[in-house]
Design a protein around this motif. Structure first.
Motif, PDB file in Angstrom:
ATOM      1  N   ALA A 125     -14.355   7.467  -9.636  1.00 14.81           N
ATOM      2  CA  ALA A 125     -13.152   6.667  -9.379  1.00 14.81           C
ATOM      3  C   ALA A 125     -13.591   5.237  -9.086  1.00 14.81           C
ATOM      4  O   ALA A 125     -14.058   4.919  -7.992  1.00 14.81           O
ATOM      5  N   SER A 126     -13.449   4.384 -10.056  1.00 15.30           N
ATOM      6  CA  SER A 126     -13.934   3.011 -10.001  1.00 15.30           C
ATOM      7  C   SER A 126     -13.270   2.200  -8.882  1.00 15.30           C
ATOM      8  O   SER A 126     -12.078   2.345  -8.620  1.00 15.30           O
ATOM      9  N   PRO A 127     -14.036   1.303  -8.239  1.00 19.98           N
ATOM     10  CA  PRO A 127     -13.471   0.438  -7.194  1.00 19.98           C
ATOM     11  C   PRO A 127     -12.301  -0.422  -7.656  1.00 19.98           C
ATOM     12  O   PRO A 127     -11.499  -0.848  -6.835  1.00 19.98           O
ATOM     13  N   LYS A 128     -12.188  -0.653  -8.957  1.00 19.69           N
ATOM     14  CA  LYS A 128     -11.079  -1.494  -9.428  1.00 19.69           C
ATOM     15  C   LYS A 128      -9.726  -0.867  -9.099  1.00 19.69           C
ATOM     16  O   LYS A 128      -8.718  -1.563  -9.034  1.00 19.69           O
ATOM     17  N   TYR A 129      -9.693   0.444  -8.851  1.00 20.84           N
ATOM     18  CA  TYR A 129      -8.430   1.110  -8.541  1.00 20.84           C
ATOM     19  C   TYR A 129      -8.069   1.074  -7.058  1.00 20.84           C
ATOM     20  O   TYR A 129      -6.922   1.301  -6.699  1.00 20.84           O
ATOM     21  N   TYR A 130      -9.034   0.811  -6.191  1.00 19.82           N
ATOM     22  CA  TYR A 130      -8.795   0.934  -4.745  1.00 19.82           C
ATOM     23  C   TYR A 130      -7.671   0.026  -4.248  1.00 19.82           C
ATOM     24  O   TYR A 130      -6.831   0.443  -3.469  1.00 19.82           O
ATOM     25  N   SER A 131      -7.685  -1.212  -4.685  1.00 27.15           N
ATOM     26  CA  SER A 131      -6.671  -2.149  -4.192  1.00 27.15           C
ATOM     27  C   SER A 131      -5.278  -1.791  -4.686  1.00 27.15           C
ATOM     28  O   SER A 131      -4.284  -2.119  -4.038  1.00 27.15           O
ATOM     29  N   TYR A 132      -5.200  -1.109  -5.835  1.00 26.85           N
ATOM     30  CA  TYR A 132      -3.887  -0.708  -6.337  1.00 26.85           C
ATOM     31  C   TYR A 132      -3.193   0.235  -5.361  1.00 26.85           C
ATOM     32  O   TYR A 132      -1.979   0.162  -5.161  1.00 26.85           O
ATOM     33  N   VAL A 133      -3.969   1.129  -4.756  1.00 26.39           N
ATOM     34  CA  VAL A 133      -3.386   2.094  -3.822  1.00 26.39           C
ATOM     35  C   VAL A 133      -2.806   1.365  -2.619  1.00 26.39           C
ATOM     36  O   VAL A 133      -1.690   1.652  -2.190  1.00 26.39           O
ATOM     37  N   MET A 168     -15.180   0.516   1.131  1.00 24.07           N
ATOM     38  CA  MET A 168     -15.235   1.584   0.136  1.00 24.07           C
ATOM     39  C   MET A 168     -16.082   1.148  -1.052  1.00 24.07           C
ATOM     40  O   MET A 168     -16.876   1.924  -1.578  1.00 24.07           O
ATOM     41  N   ASN A 169     -15.935  -0.101  -1.453  1.00 23.56           N
ATOM     42  CA  ASN A 169     -16.741  -0.627  -2.552  1.00 23.56           C
ATOM     43  C   ASN A 169     -18.225  -0.611  -2.182  1.00 23.56           C
ATOM     44  O   ASN A 169     -19.069  -0.267  -3.007  1.00 23.56           O
TER      45      ASN A 169
END
Length: 197
Positions: A125-133, A168-169
């Motif tokens: 699960a790539s870090p690029k998705y974390y901020s979307y959550v 998390m990153n």
């Protein structure tokens, strides 16, 4: 106010608050605002988790690729009743609850976020998705908090999510490096046999 995902993107983290000290920008008033809002939010966490992920898949359909169990589900209404999505939403809400509880214990909070990043590496699960959550969480809680939602509260939650996604990153990168070194380590390489006679 609003649901500006780009404001929370990891690439903006360094520019806006600094990597390691993002939480330092959460003063006691902001921490109190987050905690007070969480008291209202926590009554609806199961519902909120589903709303958040359905919105995430509506706005960023590519995020579904990370989730093996429902990556092929096209009908978002079916996702609203999906048990696995509900369970994952509850896990995310549990992480947020633990984060709110540790706002005065930054070392423990950082450790929690770093470990979650490591786990996300293992799930690819790539870090690029974390901020979307985080952005979808903010969009989902606004209707629940109604008139209690303010620009100041939004900034406090954004700062918290920026802080969490930054660590998390770090965890993701640490695990990636660890896995890479494990593969490259001489003790893990197959032994070369001397075939010369």
């Amino acid at each position: 106010m609003g649901c500006a995902i780009s404001e929370m993107a990891p690439e903006n983290a360094e520019r806006t608050t600094g990597t390691q000290d993002a939480a330092a920008h959460l003063d006691q008033e902001q921490i109190q605002m987050i905690r007070e809002s969480w008291k209202v939010i926590q009554d609806d966490i199961a519902k909120l988790g589903i709303i958040m992920f359905v919105r995430l898949f509506e706005t960023h359909p590519e995020c579904k690729d990370v989730f093996f169990l429902f990556r092929d589900v096209e009908d978002l209404e079916r996702l609203r009743t999906n048990r696995e999505l509900r369970a994952h939403g509850l896990r995310v809400m549990s992480f947020i609850e633990k984060s709110v509880a540790r706002l005065d214990q930054l070392e423990r909070l950082e450790g929690l976020a770093v470990e979650l990043g490591r786990i996300h590496y293992r799930y690819n699960a790539s870090p690029k998705y974390y901020s979307y959550v985080g952005a979808e969480f903010i969009c989902a809680v606004q209707p629940i908090l109604k008139e209690k939602w303010t620009r100041e509260l939004e900034e406090a939650w954004k700062t918290l999510f920026l802080y969490l996604t930054t660590f998390m990153n770090h965890g993701y990168q640490e695990e990636k490096n660890r896995q890479s070194h494990a593969i490259d380590s001489p003790k893990d390489r197959p032994e070369k046999r001397n075939t010369a006679l």
